[in-house]
Design a protein around this motif. Structure first.
Motif, mmCIF file in Angstrom:
data_model
loop_
_atom_site.group_PDB
_atom_site.id
_atom_site.type_symbol
_atom_site.label_atom_id
_atom_site.label_comp_id
_atom_site.label_asym_id
_atom_site.label_seq_id
_atom_site.Cartn_x
_atom_site.Cartn_y
_atom_site.Cartn_z
ATOM 1 N N TYR A 440 0.826 -1.206 0.000
ATOM 2 C CA TYR A 440 0.000 0.000 0.000
ATOM 3 C C TYR A 440 0.864 1.260 0.000
ATOM 4 C CZ TYR A 440 -4.769 -1.815 0.569
ATOM 5 O OH TYR A 440 -5.996 -2.390 0.340
ATOM 6 N N ILE A 444 0.560 1.836 -3.908
ATOM 7 C CA ILE A 444 -0.787 2.375 -4.117
ATOM 8 C C ILE A 444 -0.918 3.817 -3.636
ATOM 9 C CG2 ILE A 444 -3.234 2.066 -3.537
ATOM 10 C CD1 ILE A 444 -2.708 -0.923 -3.297
ATOM 11 N N VAL A 457 -9.376 2.259 -2.220
ATOM 12 C CA VAL A 457 -8.257 1.316 -2.288
ATOM 13 C C VAL A 457 -8.179 0.435 -1.042
ATOM 14 C CG1 VAL A 457 -6.937 2.806 -3.831
ATOM 15 C CG2 VAL A 457 -6.595 3.003 -1.360
ATOM 16 N N LEU A 458 -8.715 0.935 0.094
ATOM 17 C CA LEU A 458 -8.694 0.127 1.321
ATOM 18 C C LEU A 458 -9.841 -0.885 1.359
ATOM 19 C CD1 LEU A 458 -7.856 2.752 4.118
ATOM 20 C CD2 LEU A 458 -6.356 0.940 3.256
ATOM 21 N N THR A 485 -1.982 -4.088 9.577
ATOM 22 C CA THR A 485 -1.899 -3.290 8.348
ATOM 23 C C THR A 485 -2.344 -1.855 8.598
ATOM 24 O OG1 THR A 485 -2.343 -5.266 7.014
ATOM 25 C CG2 THR A 485 -2.649 -3.136 5.953
ATOM 26 N N LEU A 489 0.221 1.399 8.546
ATOM 27 C CA LEU A 489 0.104 2.477 7.556
ATOM 28 C C LEU A 489 0.184 3.858 8.204
ATOM 29 C CD1 LEU A 489 -2.707 1.019 5.256
ATOM 30 C CD2 LEU A 489 -0.293 1.338 4.676
#
Length: 693
Positions: A440, A444, A457-458, A485, A489
């Motif tokens: 990510y 991304i 996107v999540l 995760t 982030l």
């Protein structure tokens, strides 16, 4: 490998999709609000939503409240302690280790959902305090603690708004279904015990299942106060009804044991018993609206039915039949009381019938494993000291992440006999999370410039993890994967990913739980066999204590605790055949504990100069010695033989008593003790005839 196969075979259903969509919306709402308020760590807001997520709104609401209270307590402790001890790192470390261990100890003793408060208060203090140390140059103690509390509160509020407004799923109907099923199972088992002699061979399995259901419903009932359902506010009366139902389980066991004894002598009485059974079932099903003034009513043919049973039985069966008659009378009255309480609960009436003595206490008389709680607290203490000591001695700046993860992993799974296998899955989840964070962050996020894009996107990853939450075997991996995760982030308004810190933190989130695994393996982990053996020792100790408790509410509360312990025993997947046998026998032993207090009651009605009085006093002493030997895992065969001989001698002495009623009740209790507490075989017992006028 098994977990991997389960994940590959996983196919979410409609309810999984609804739950995941609601939780994802709540998480994104919490993240948006945290961004709007410019909170320092918005990830704690969205992370809170995922941690407290549950398909049932009541469970989510209760856990939300407990999380806020636990966070508040942890924040207060960190504000008070950190300024005073931050310049003495080792003293600070030992204080935090003691605090985490103490909180975990209290949490493990409280077998209700509110235990989450204490556990969370422990490791929240560590998280806030260590973040303060890491950010000492940019943040104050007060700002960090208040920020964490606000972030958690935002997550809780957003979760509550979404779960209670969008397709709310209440736990009340689920509790109602479970209670109805438990009552139905109890009635069906009663019918089988009295009619089908084949059912006597495995009745304990069915009753053990009912005991487990009672324990589960007792915990579920706590959440009823946190939702708007038909059973809202009925937690206390429902738990009281479950206490009364556990008494009924003991009653059923006693009946089954008496029928097994009767069958060993002669089965001619069975035809008359079936007739009585039909009358009892018809009587129990006929009254749909029970009056409190008729709770003790019996079928009109009850006395005639038992006269017919006695007439068709042999002389040596009369003692068992008298005991069975008492058990059946109590069973009928208890069933009617339960039906009345359940009727009132469903109507929103929290009152109990005047004739029903409440068994609920301020501190519930349920099983508490102090040994496991102590070992859990000690293991958490050692984990925090070792992990924090490594951080201090190494000088590794990102070592605070290692210490935080060690503290968290030392607490979250300690309710299990052996948390090590689950912690290994937790570590796997953190490793996989590091991979997703990398993908990510570097693959991304460079292309994400708007909040809606971030949500987009999540969504695939987050929702897939959330859909596994309602399935306990999959949650073990899905929860750490999702939380690792999201936390990794570290989403913020001014998002900048420090590559060095990312790799350091990823390493710390893996090494911290590894430290916990090794310490817990050495200090805390126990096999189900060991745990069962320890619980059995407490069971034998409770039998000894029952020798000296007069019959009444206190005795019933004591017996309720014993039956709860039996329910826990039957959740243990033991390997030893002898342990399996002892667990089975423990349920039978609990059913005869009432006869110990009846012996004491009968002694109080006798002349203490009689020889039988001294014989009964000696019997109490022998029983105490016998169960102490079982409690301490000592040889008890000789004591058992002495007990059986003593009981048979007293049975003969009962014939000289002038009071026929006392003599008959004494014979009944002695028979039950030798059969259900001493587990005497048919060949080991003398078939004593009932004393008659």
């Amino acid at each position: 490998m098994l977990l991997t196969k389960q994940i590959l075979a996983f196919r979410p259903n409609k309810m999984d999709w609804i739950f995941a969509t609601k939780t994802f919306l709540a998480g994104m709402l919490a993240l948006y609000v945290a961004f709007s308020l410019n909170l320092a760590y918005p990830i704690w807001a969205v992370g809170t939503v995922f941690v407290i997520a549950n398909p049932y709104s009541g469970m989510t609401s209760s856990k939300s409240l407990y999380r806020v209270l636990g966070t508040l307590l942890g924040a207060i402790v960190s504000i008070v302690v950190t300024p005073a001890l931050i310049n003495t790192p080792w003293i600070f470390t030992f204080f935090l280790a003691f605090w985490v261990g103490f909180c975990l100890y209290i949490s493990l003793l409280d077998r209700t959902p509110r235990s989450y408060i204490c556990m969370l208060a422990g490791y929240t203090t560590v998280i806030i305090s260590y973040n303060i140390v890491y950010n000492i140059d940019t943040s104050s103690v007060f700002d960090m603690a208040i920020g964490r509390f606000l972030e958690i509160t935002v997550g809780v509020v957003c979760s509550a708004i979404v779960t209670t407004t969008i397709f709310p799923m209440h736990i009340g109907p689920a509790v109602k279904t479970r209670v109805s099923k438990a009552l139905q199972d109890t009635r069906e088992l009663f019918e089988k015990i009295l009619i089908d002699e084949k059912e006597l061979g495995n009745y304990s399995t069915a009753l053990s299942s009912i005991a487990r259901d009672i324990a589960d419903i007792h915990v579920m009932a706590v959440h009823l106060s946190y939702e708007k359902s038909t059973l809202q506010g009925m937690t206390k009366p429902l738990q009281e009804m479950l206490h009364q139902l556990s008494m009924l389980v003991s009653n059923l066991v006693s009946m089954a044991e008496r029928i097994k004894q009767l069958d060993q002598i002669d089965m001619k009485y069975r035809d008359a018993l079936k007739v009585a059974n039909e009358h009892i079932i018809d009587f129990l099903q006929r009254d749909h609206d029970i009056s409190e003034f008729k709770l003790n009513a019996l079928p009109e043919s009850f006395d005639q039915d038992f006269a017919a049973i006695s007439a068709s039985a042999t002389a040596s069966q009369q003692v068992m039949l008298l005991s069975l008659r008492m058990d059946l009378r109590h069973f009928i009255q208890n069933v009617r009381a339960l039906k009345l309480i359940w009727q009132r609960i469903q109507k929103g009436d929290a009152t109990l019938p005047e004739s029903v003595a409440p068994l609920t206490t301020n501190y519930p008389s349920l099983h508490r494993d102090y040994g496991m709680a102590v070992r859990g607290g000690i293991s958490a203490f050692i984990v925090v000291v070792v992990a924090t000591g490594f951080w201090i001695l190494s000088g590794w700046k990102a070592g605070f992440m290692l210490a935080e993860m060690a503290a968290i992993s030392a607490c979250i799974l300690t309710f299990m006999d052996n948390p090590v296998p689950a912690l290994k899955i937790f570590i796997r989840g953190n490793i996989y999370a590091g991979v997703f964070v990398f993908l990510y962050a570097y693959g991304i996020f460079p292309y994400v410039t708007e909040f809606w894009q971030l949500c987009l996107v999540l969504a695939p990853f987050v929702m897939y993890c959330l859909m596994m939450f309602p399935h306990p075997p999959l949650t073990a991996l899905a929860l750490p994967l999702l939380m690792g995760t999201i936390m990794g982030l570290n989403l913020q308004n001014r998002y900048v990913l420090d590559q060095v810190f990312f790799f350091d933190a990823s390493i710390g989130t893996v090494i911290g739980p590894i430290i916990s695994v090794y310490v817990i393996h050495l200090v805390r982990a126990m096999s189900p066999d060991i745990t069962a053996q320890r619980i059995l020792s407490l069971h034998y100790k409770a039998i000894r204590q029952a020798l000296y408790i007069p019959y009444g509410v206190n005795f019933r509360i004591h017996l309720r605790g014993m039956l709860d312990r039996i329910g826990i025993l039957n959740t243990k997947v033991v390997q030893s055949d002898s342990l399996k046998k002892n667990i089975h026998l423990a349920l039978i032993e609990s059913s005869a504990v009432i006869d110990l207090t009846r012996i004491q009651e009968l002694m109080n009605k006798m002349d203490d100069q009689l020889s039988i009085f001294q014989s009964l006093a000696d019997l109490q002493s022998y029983l105490d010695d016998y169960f102490r030997a079982k409690e301490l895992h000592q040889a008890e065969d000789e004591l058992r033989n002495t007990l059986l001989n003593k009981i048979q001698n007293i049975q003969q002495e009962a014939f000289v008593l002038d009071d026929i009623n006392i003599a008959q009740r004494l014979q009944v209790s002695l028979n039950n003790i030798q059969s259900s507490l001493c587990h005497a075989t048919f060949d080991e017992t003398a078939q004593v005839h009932l004393v008659s006028a």
